[in-house]
Design a protein around this motif. Sequence first.
Motif, PDB file in Angstrom:
ATOM      1  N   LEU A 112       0.843  -1.184   0.000  1.00 12.34           N
ATOM      2  CA  LEU A 112       0.000   0.000   0.000  1.00 12.34           C
ATOM      3  C   LEU A 112       0.880   1.235   0.000  1.00 12.34           C
ATOM      4  N   ILE A 113       0.403   2.259  -0.666  1.00 12.03           N
ATOM      5  CA  ILE A 113       1.047   3.571  -0.620  1.00 12.03           C
ATOM      6  C   ILE A 113       0.121   4.501   0.149  1.00 12.03           C
ATOM      7  N   VAL A 114       0.640   5.065   1.230  1.00 13.27           N
ATOM      8  CA  VAL A 114      -0.109   6.019   2.044  1.00 13.27           C
ATOM      9  C   VAL A 114       0.742   7.276   2.139  1.00 13.27           C
ATOM     10  N   LEU A 150      -7.926  -6.600   3.829  1.00 17.02           N
ATOM     11  CA  LEU A 150      -7.348  -6.944   2.533  1.00 17.02           C
ATOM     12  C   LEU A 150      -6.976  -8.414   2.569  1.00 17.02           C
ATOM     13  N   LEU A 151      -7.526  -9.201   1.648  1.00 13.23           N
ATOM     14  CA  LEU A 151      -7.214 -10.623   1.578  1.00 13.23           C
ATOM     15  C   LEU A 151      -6.343 -10.864   0.358  1.00 13.23           C
ATOM     16  N   VAL A 152      -5.090 -11.264   0.597  1.00 10.86           N
ATOM     17  CA  VAL A 152      -4.106 -11.461  -0.467  1.00 10.86           C
ATOM     18  C   VAL A 152      -3.961 -12.958  -0.730  1.00 10.86           C
ATOM     19  N   THR A 153      -4.302 -13.397  -1.943  1.00 10.49           N
ATOM     20  CA  THR A 153      -4.181 -14.798  -2.325  1.00 10.49           C
ATOM     21  C   THR A 153      -3.505 -14.882  -3.687  1.00 10.49           C
ATOM     22  N   SER A 154      -3.231 -16.099  -4.122  1.00  7.38           N
ATOM     23  CA  SER A 154      -2.624 -16.285  -5.439  1.00  7.38           C
ATOM     24  C   SER A 154      -3.565 -15.837  -6.550  1.00  7.38           C
ATOM     25  N   ALA A 155      -4.863 -15.774  -6.253  1.00  2.00           N
ATOM     26  CA  ALA A 155      -5.845 -15.359  -7.263  1.00  2.00           C
ATOM     27  C   ALA A 155      -5.990 -13.846  -7.351  1.00  2.00           C
ATOM     28  N   GLY A 156      -5.437 -13.107  -6.380  1.00  5.74           N
ATOM     29  CA  GLY A 156      -5.553 -11.653  -6.397  1.00  5.74           C
ATOM     30  C   GLY A 156      -5.787 -11.112  -5.002  1.00  5.74           C
ATOM     31  N   THR A 157      -6.107  -9.822  -4.925  1.00  5.12           N
ATOM     32  CA  THR A 157      -6.328  -9.149  -3.647  1.00  5.12           C
ATOM     33  C   THR A 157      -7.726  -8.549  -3.625  1.00  5.12           C
ATOM     34  N   THR A 158      -8.436  -8.799  -2.526  1.00  3.23           N
ATOM     35  CA  THR A 158      -9.773  -8.236  -2.375  1.00  3.23           C
ATOM     36  C   THR A 158      -9.826  -7.355  -1.136  1.00  3.23           C
ATOM     37  N   LEU A 159     -10.722  -6.369  -1.162  1.00  4.44           N
ATOM     38  CA  LEU A 159     -10.916  -5.416  -0.074  1.00  4.44           C
ATOM     39  C   LEU A 159     -12.330  -5.564   0.459  1.00  4.44           C
ATOM     40  N   ARG A 182      -7.208  -3.890  -8.350  1.00  7.38           N
ATOM     41  CA  ARG A 182      -6.221  -4.024  -9.417  1.00  7.38           C
ATOM     42  C   ARG A 182      -5.021  -3.143  -9.098  1.00  7.38           C
ATOM     43  N   ASN A 183      -3.910  -3.435  -9.727  1.00 10.29           N
ATOM     44  CA  ASN A 183      -2.691  -2.677  -9.504  1.00 10.29           C
ATOM     45  C   ASN A 183      -2.918  -1.195  -9.805  1.00 10.29           C
ATOM     46  N   GLY A 184      -2.560  -0.345  -8.846  1.00 11.34           N
ATOM     47  CA  GLY A 184      -2.699   1.093  -9.016  1.00 11.34           C
ATOM     48  C   GLY A 184      -4.042   1.648  -8.598  1.00 11.34           C
ATOM     49  N   SER A 199       3.686  -6.080  -7.773  1.00 14.53           N
ATOM     50  CA  SER A 199       4.767  -6.221  -8.734  1.00 14.53           C
ATOM     51  C   SER A 199       5.532  -7.508  -8.465  1.00 14.53           C
ATOM     52  N   GLY A 200       6.042  -8.109  -9.524  1.00 17.44           N
ATOM     53  CA  GLY A 200       6.895  -9.276  -9.371  1.00 17.44           C
ATOM     54  C   GLY A 200       8.325  -8.919  -9.044  1.00 17.44           C
ATOM     55  N   ALA A 201       8.640  -7.632  -9.031  1.00 21.94           N
ATOM     56  CA  ALA A 201      10.001  -7.167  -8.762  1.00 21.94           C
ATOM     57  C   ALA A 201      10.222  -6.799  -7.313  1.00 21.94           C
TER      58      ALA A 201
END
Length: 219
Positions: A112-114, A150-159, A182-184, A199-201
């Motif tokens: 997250l960016i705050v 925020l639930l972070v899984t291999s399928a994505g992130t939900t709020l 989604r990203n951003g 990001s994968g980086a």
Amino acid sequence: MARFGTFELDSQRRQLRRGEQDLHLTPKAFDLLSLLVDAAPRVVPKSELHQRLWPAGVVTDATLVGLVKEIRRALDDTDPQAPLIRTVHRVGYAFDAPVTRAQQAPRLSRWLIVGEKRIALMDGENIIGRDPDVQVWLDFATISRRHARLLVTSAGTTLEDLASKNGTSVDGKLISASQPLRNGQRFACGRLDMTYRESGAGVPTATELSRIVEPPSRG
């Protein structure tokens, strides 16, 4: 996925199992065990554990000791001659059992960016709120103690909003059900805006998040 003795630790699913039995740990105790297993056999200093577990605040060593005791009870770690978690007095802790790690796909980092700060998200559940025990601790007047998840899984992130007093919005619209991110994408808890990134980086620059406080009123 990590295995040691008869135990299996899945950090992504946030599961600790012994054979077919699911073992319960509080969120912070699970995070601590994951950190120690990932770092094994390195001794992890207390200062590093405090920074990783409570990046937005300060707790006493007694809290850390309590988490270690909780993990030892769950793992039945009672042999002082061959402990799973070794205490290095005045320094920190080390996980001493042999660990077998399963091959996994490259990990996608989320954060997250705050404002100008960034905070890394863990796999699994990340609670946002003013309660010091949550994963994303934000000391802001319009944020509830347990505001959103925020639930972070291999399928994505939900709020998901947790029946907060001031609501959770995505792209300016209040949400009433679980919302994929989604990203951003921007969202807000109360009046505090933040942006979800992935990001994968890896997470760029600093991942520490200072305590966010509401600015004083003018007038």
